[in-house]
Design an enzyme around this catalytic site. Structure first.
Site, PDB file in Angstrom:
ATOM      1  N   GLN A   1      32.263 -40.422  93.437  1.00 51.56           N
ATOM      2  CA  GLN A   1      32.473 -41.059  94.742  1.00 51.56           C
ATOM      3  C   GLN A   1      33.494 -40.301  95.585  1.00 51.56           C
ATOM      4  O   GLN A   1      33.319 -40.135  96.793  1.00 51.56           O
ATOM      5  CB  GLN A   1      32.940 -42.513  94.567  1.00 51.56           C
ATOM      6  CG  GLN A   1      31.876 -43.465  94.052  1.00 51.56           C
ATOM      7  CD  GLN A   1      30.738 -43.693  95.030  1.00 51.56           C
ATOM      8  OE1 GLN A   1      30.927 -43.693  96.251  1.00 51.56           O
ATOM      9  NE2 GLN A   1      29.553 -43.893  94.502  1.00 51.56           N
TER      10      GLN A   1
ATOM     11  N   GLU B   1      24.419 -53.320  85.277  1.00 48.85           N
ATOM     12  CA  GLU B   1      24.477 -52.128  84.418  1.00 48.85           C
ATOM     13  C   GLU B   1      24.364 -52.476  82.938  1.00 48.85           C
ATOM     14  O   GLU B   1      23.801 -51.712  82.164  1.00 48.85           O
ATOM     15  CB  GLU B   1      25.709 -51.259  84.736  1.00 48.85           C
ATOM     16  CG  GLU B   1      27.048 -51.903  84.499  1.00 48.85           C
ATOM     17  CD  GLU B   1      28.175 -51.285  85.334  1.00 48.85           C
ATOM     18  OE1 GLU B   1      27.895 -50.660  86.368  1.00 48.85           O
ATOM     19  OE2 GLU B   1      29.348 -51.455  84.963  1.00 48.85           O
TER      20      GLU B   1
ATOM     21  N   ASP C   1      27.539 -56.326  89.604  1.00 49.01           N
ATOM     22  CA  ASP C   1      27.510 -54.908  89.254  1.00 49.01           C
ATOM     23  C   ASP C   1      27.563 -54.728  87.737  1.00 49.01           C
ATOM     24  O   ASP C   1      26.766 -53.995  87.158  1.00 49.01           O
ATOM     25  CB  ASP C   1      28.704 -54.201  89.919  1.00 49.01           C
ATOM     26  CG  ASP C   1      28.615 -52.693  89.815  1.00 49.01           C
ATOM     27  OD1 ASP C   1      27.816 -52.107  90.562  1.00 49.01           O
ATOM     28  OD2 ASP C   1      29.328 -52.104  88.989  1.00 49.01           O
TER      29      ASP C   1
ATOM     30  N   GLY D   1      27.737 -41.260  93.947  1.00 47.50           N
ATOM     31  CA  GLY D   1      28.403 -40.455  94.965  1.00 47.50           C
ATOM     32  C   GLY D   1      27.570 -39.269  95.429  1.00 47.50           C
ATOM     33  O   GLY D   1      27.595 -38.922  96.613  1.00 47.50           O
TER      34      GLY D   1
ATOM     35  N   LEU E   1      41.046 -46.190  84.281  1.00 45.11           N
ATOM     36  CA  LEU E   1      42.339 -45.530  84.530  1.00 45.11           C
ATOM     37  C   LEU E   1      43.059 -46.133  85.727  1.00 45.11           C
ATOM     38  O   LEU E   1      44.276 -45.980  85.879  1.00 45.11           O
ATOM     39  CB  LEU E   1      42.137 -44.028  84.816  1.00 45.11           C
ATOM     40  CG  LEU E   1      41.607 -43.127  83.710  1.00 45.11           C
ATOM     41  CD1 LEU E   1      41.580 -41.682  84.189  1.00 45.11           C
ATOM     42  CD2 LEU E   1      42.495 -43.247  82.479  1.00 45.11           C
TER      43      LEU E   1
ATOM     44  N   TYR F   1      38.534 -37.081  92.908  1.00 40.43           N
ATOM     45  CA  TYR F   1      37.504 -36.220  93.484  1.00 40.43           C
ATOM     46  C   TYR F   1      36.347 -36.106  92.500  1.00 40.43           C
ATOM     47  O   TYR F   1      35.917 -35.036  92.108  1.00 40.43           O
ATOM     48  CB  TYR F   1      38.077 -34.835  93.827  1.00 40.43           C
ATOM     49  CG  TYR F   1      37.218 -34.021  94.772  1.00 40.43           C
ATOM     50  CD1 TYR F   1      37.179 -34.312  96.140  1.00 40.43           C
ATOM     51  CD2 TYR F   1      36.439 -32.964  94.306  1.00 40.43           C
ATOM     52  CE1 TYR F   1      36.400 -33.568  97.008  1.00 40.43           C
ATOM     53  CE2 TYR F   1      35.655 -32.205  95.181  1.00 40.43           C
ATOM     54  CZ  TYR F   1      35.640 -32.518  96.523  1.00 40.43           C
ATOM     55  OH  TYR F   1      34.863 -31.779  97.396  1.00 40.43           O
TER      56      TYR F   1
ATOM     57  N   GLU G   1       7.867 -40.884  81.322  1.00 44.62           N
ATOM     58  CA  GLU G   1       7.042 -41.560  82.324  1.00 44.62           C
ATOM     59  C   GLU G   1       7.761 -42.725  82.996  1.00 44.62           C
ATOM     60  O   GLU G   1       7.269 -43.280  83.974  1.00 44.62           O
ATOM     61  CB  GLU G   1       5.722 -42.036  81.696  1.00 44.62           C
ATOM     62  CG  GLU G   1       4.797 -40.869  81.412  1.00 44.62           C
ATOM     63  CD  GLU G   1       3.362 -41.305  81.111  1.00 44.62           C
ATOM     64  OE1 GLU G   1       2.936 -42.345  81.649  1.00 44.62           O
ATOM     65  OE2 GLU G   1       2.700 -40.618  80.332  1.00 44.62           O
TER      66      GLU G   1
ATOM     67  N   HIS H   1      34.934 -50.629  93.968  1.00 44.46           N
ATOM     68  CA  HIS H   1      34.461 -51.570  92.959  1.00 44.46           C
ATOM     69  C   HIS H   1      35.590 -52.579  92.776  1.00 44.46           C
ATOM     70  O   HIS H   1      36.757 -52.205  92.749  1.00 44.46           O
ATOM     71  CB  HIS H   1      34.181 -50.798  91.661  1.00 44.46           C
ATOM     72  CG  HIS H   1      33.543 -51.623  90.574  1.00 44.46           C
ATOM     73  ND1 HIS H   1      32.849 -52.785  90.793  1.00 44.46           N
ATOM     74  CD2 HIS H   1      33.477 -51.406  89.228  1.00 44.46           C
ATOM     75  CE1 HIS H   1      32.397 -53.265  89.644  1.00 44.46           C
ATOM     76  NE2 HIS H   1      32.764 -52.444  88.683  1.00 44.46           N
TER      77      HIS H   1
HETATM   78  P1  NAD Z   1      34.603 -40.220  88.416  1.00 43.22           P
HETATM   79  O1  NAD Z   1      34.854 -40.392  86.978  1.00 43.22           O
HETATM   80  O2  NAD Z   1      33.387 -39.485  88.842  1.00 43.22           O
HETATM   81  O3  NAD Z   1      35.836 -39.478  89.118  1.00 43.22           O
HETATM   82  C1  NAD Z   1      37.139 -39.807  88.857  1.00 43.22           C
HETATM   83  C2  NAD Z   1      38.121 -38.898  89.551  1.00 43.22           C
HETATM   84  O4  NAD Z   1      39.437 -39.435  89.391  1.00 43.22           O
HETATM   85  C3  NAD Z   1      38.172 -37.473  89.026  1.00 43.22           C
HETATM   86  O5  NAD Z   1      38.153 -36.578  90.119  1.00 43.22           O
HETATM   87  C4  NAD Z   1      39.550 -37.413  88.344  1.00 43.22           C
HETATM   88  O6  NAD Z   1      40.114 -36.141  88.441  1.00 43.22           O
HETATM   89  C5  NAD Z   1      40.332 -38.395  89.185  1.00 43.22           C
HETATM   90  N1  NAD Z   1      41.575 -38.855  88.558  1.00 43.22           N
HETATM   91  C6  NAD Z   1      41.828 -39.129  87.263  1.00 43.22           C
HETATM   92  N2  NAD Z   1      43.109 -39.489  87.114  1.00 43.22           N
HETATM   93  C7  NAD Z   1      43.686 -39.434  88.346  1.00 43.22           C
HETATM   94  C8  NAD Z   1      45.006 -39.666  88.845  1.00 43.22           C
HETATM   95  N3  NAD Z   1      46.015 -39.982  88.023  1.00 43.22           N
HETATM   96  N4  NAD Z   1      45.229 -39.521  90.171  1.00 43.22           N
HETATM   97  C9  NAD Z   1      44.224 -39.154  90.985  1.00 43.22           C
HETATM   98  N5  NAD Z   1      42.972 -38.906  90.567  1.00 43.22           N
HETATM   99  C10 NAD Z   1      42.702 -39.054  89.259  1.00 43.22           C
HETATM  100  O7  NAD Z   1      34.643 -41.694  89.060  1.00 43.22           O
HETATM  101  P2  NAD Z   1      33.562 -42.382  90.028  1.00 43.22           P
HETATM  102  O8  NAD Z   1      32.287 -42.623  89.273  1.00 43.22           O
HETATM  103  O9  NAD Z   1      33.523 -41.662  91.321  1.00 43.22           O
HETATM  104  O10 NAD Z   1      34.220 -43.828  90.239  1.00 43.22           O
HETATM  105  C11 NAD Z   1      35.259 -44.073  91.159  1.00 43.22           C
HETATM  106  C12 NAD Z   1      35.145 -45.500  91.653  1.00 43.22           C
HETATM  107  O11 NAD Z   1      33.935 -45.644  92.377  1.00 43.22           O
HETATM  108  C13 NAD Z   1      35.126 -46.553  90.555  1.00 43.22           C
HETATM  109  O12 NAD Z   1      35.814 -47.682  91.030  1.00 43.22           O
HETATM  110  C14 NAD Z   1      33.648 -46.871  90.416  1.00 43.22           C
HETATM  111  O13 NAD Z   1      33.380 -48.143  89.927  1.00 43.22           O
HETATM  112  C15 NAD Z   1      33.217 -46.761  91.877  1.00 43.22           C
HETATM  113  N6  NAD Z   1      31.781 -46.546  92.072  1.00 43.22           N
HETATM  114  C16 NAD Z   1      31.152 -45.529  91.426  1.00 43.22           C
HETATM  115  C17 NAD Z   1      29.804 -45.315  91.663  1.00 43.22           C
HETATM  116  C18 NAD Z   1      29.090 -44.173  90.987  1.00 43.22           C
HETATM  117  O14 NAD Z   1      27.875 -44.112  91.129  1.00 43.22           O
HETATM  118  N7  NAD Z   1      29.734 -43.248  90.307  1.00 43.22           N
HETATM  119  C19 NAD Z   1      29.100 -46.136  92.554  1.00 43.22           C
HETATM  120  C20 NAD Z   1      29.784 -47.145  93.233  1.00 43.22           C
HETATM  121  C21 NAD Z   1      31.144 -47.341  92.984  1.00 43.22           C
HETATM  122 MG    MG Z   2      26.623 -50.580  89.762  1.00 47.82          MG
END
Ligand code: NAD
Ligand code: MG
Length: 338
Positions: free
Chosen positions: A27, A194, A190, A133, A84, A24, A230, A107
């Protein structure tokens, strides 16, 4: 390149599916809330003691322990941090996965680089919004969406692509456009974006400009405004209408400086280095290095992060942003709630 929209998606395919969103964070909060508001049966999977639990429950979502959520669901979206994910997958997800279930990612990192090896009898695909997200959620709330990438890795039941299309649409992607790609292309572009341009390239460029001015004796405040603050004004123009649009808006003097000096900053040498960075991504060398760093407690990562935080550009920036209270209004991120 083919683009799909809401009209191409059959949301009925998700109506009888139980969806577990694991995590949570950025994303996770967006997907679970958008799915719930689109009328689907969704629970959030979190580990014991998770700080995110209260936020998800406050949003009216049901929260289960990860393994129970996977066990309950037909469709499992894995939205935990990529470093993770292999461990969470091995310990909490795989043991509860049954044949024919749908395993989704945002991803391709884990699967593409072999850090996650799903069993041969589950469907595996990705729906990756091309935005953070918080934007996925705020655009949905405005009746719009963020474009999504869709890629199928393994299709057991023959409907993974259609289910993916429906999922992308349910989180808002169908309003903006759904683009089909592969795990390889999504993951490698991706990472390259970055590293070389968006995060790595940009912060190195800003810092080098800031240091050049301050080392020449100019005020850090002036250097901050010119080289960091800027940036947003210029990026907004690029975002809205591309490079020509930005050049149309800036002064002729700025445009002449751009045309004659830019390629002296980012040179053929820089591009050669970019190709090396891309090759390290393609070979899996970067993924191995990053996973090893995580296994060693992220020692280098934390040191470099702290060095970055101690840079004078961060101190000056904090003071200057305090003079511009409007910068803090209407932020997408509210750390208490999302
Ligand atoms: P985040 O770090 O914001 O959130 C991670 C979540 O995982 C947290 O709520 C944490 O509590 C939870 N978590 C940790 N250990 C856990 C477990 N054992 N069981 C269940 N939940 C657990 O991560 P994010 O940035 O949302 O990224 C998630 C995925 O989305 C990744 O694969 C990332 O590459 C992809 N993604 C992210 C973005 C972005 O802009 N953030 C964009 C596109 C894709
Ligand atoms: Mg990206």
């Amino acid at each position: 390149m083919q683009v799909f929209y809401e009209k191409d998606a059959n949301l009925n395919l998700l109506k009888d599916k139980r969806i577990a969103v694991i995590g949570y964070g950025s994303q996770g909060h967006a997907h679970s809330n958008n799915l719930k508001d689109s009328g689907f049966d969704v629970v959030v999977g979190l580990p014991e003691g998770s700080k995110s639990r209260a936020k998800a429950e406050a949003a009216g979502l049901e929260v289960l322990y990860t393994r129970d959520a996977v066990d309950w669901a037909d469709l499992v979206m894995v939205l935990v941090p990529d470093e993770l994910a292999p461990t969470v997958y091995k310990n909490e997800i795989e043991p509860a996965l049954k044949p024919g279930k749908y395993l989704l990612f945002a991803h391709g990192f884990g699967v593409h680089f072999g850090k996650i090896v799903p069993p041969k009898d589950v469907n595996v695909f990705l729906v990756a919004p091309k935005g953070p997200g918080h934007l996925v959620r705020s655009e949905y709330n405005r009746g719009r969406g963020v474009p999504c990438l869709l890629a199928v890795y393994q299709d057991i039941t023959g409907d993974s692509r259609e289910i993916g299309m429906a999922y992308a649409s349910a989180i808002g992607g169908g309003k903006a456009g759904i683009i089909e790609t592969t795990f390889k292309e999504e993951t490698e572009t991706d990472l390259f974006g970055e590293q070389a341009v968006l995060c790595g390239g940009l912060t190195a460029l800003i810092k080098a400009g800031y240091e050049t001015l301050t080392e020449a004796g100019y005020a850090p405040e002036m250097a901050y405004f010119e080289c960091l603050h800027e940036m947003k004004l210029i990026v907004d123009l690029l975002y809205e209408g591309g490079i020509s649009n930005m050049r149309y808006s800036v002064s002729n003097t700025a445009e002449y400086g751009d045309l004659t000096r830019g390629s002296r900053v980012v040179t053929e040498e820089t591009k050669k280095e970019m190709k090396k960075i891309l090759a390290e991504i393609q070979s899996g060398q970067f993924a191995d290095e990053w996973m090893a760093e995580c296994d060693n407690g992220k020692e280098n990562f934390k040191r470099m992060e702290a060095e970055g935080e101690a840079h004078s550009i961060e101190k000056v920036g904090e003071e200057l942003r305090g003079m511009m209270p409007w910068l803090q209004e209407k932020t997408l991120v509210n750390k208490q709630a999302n």
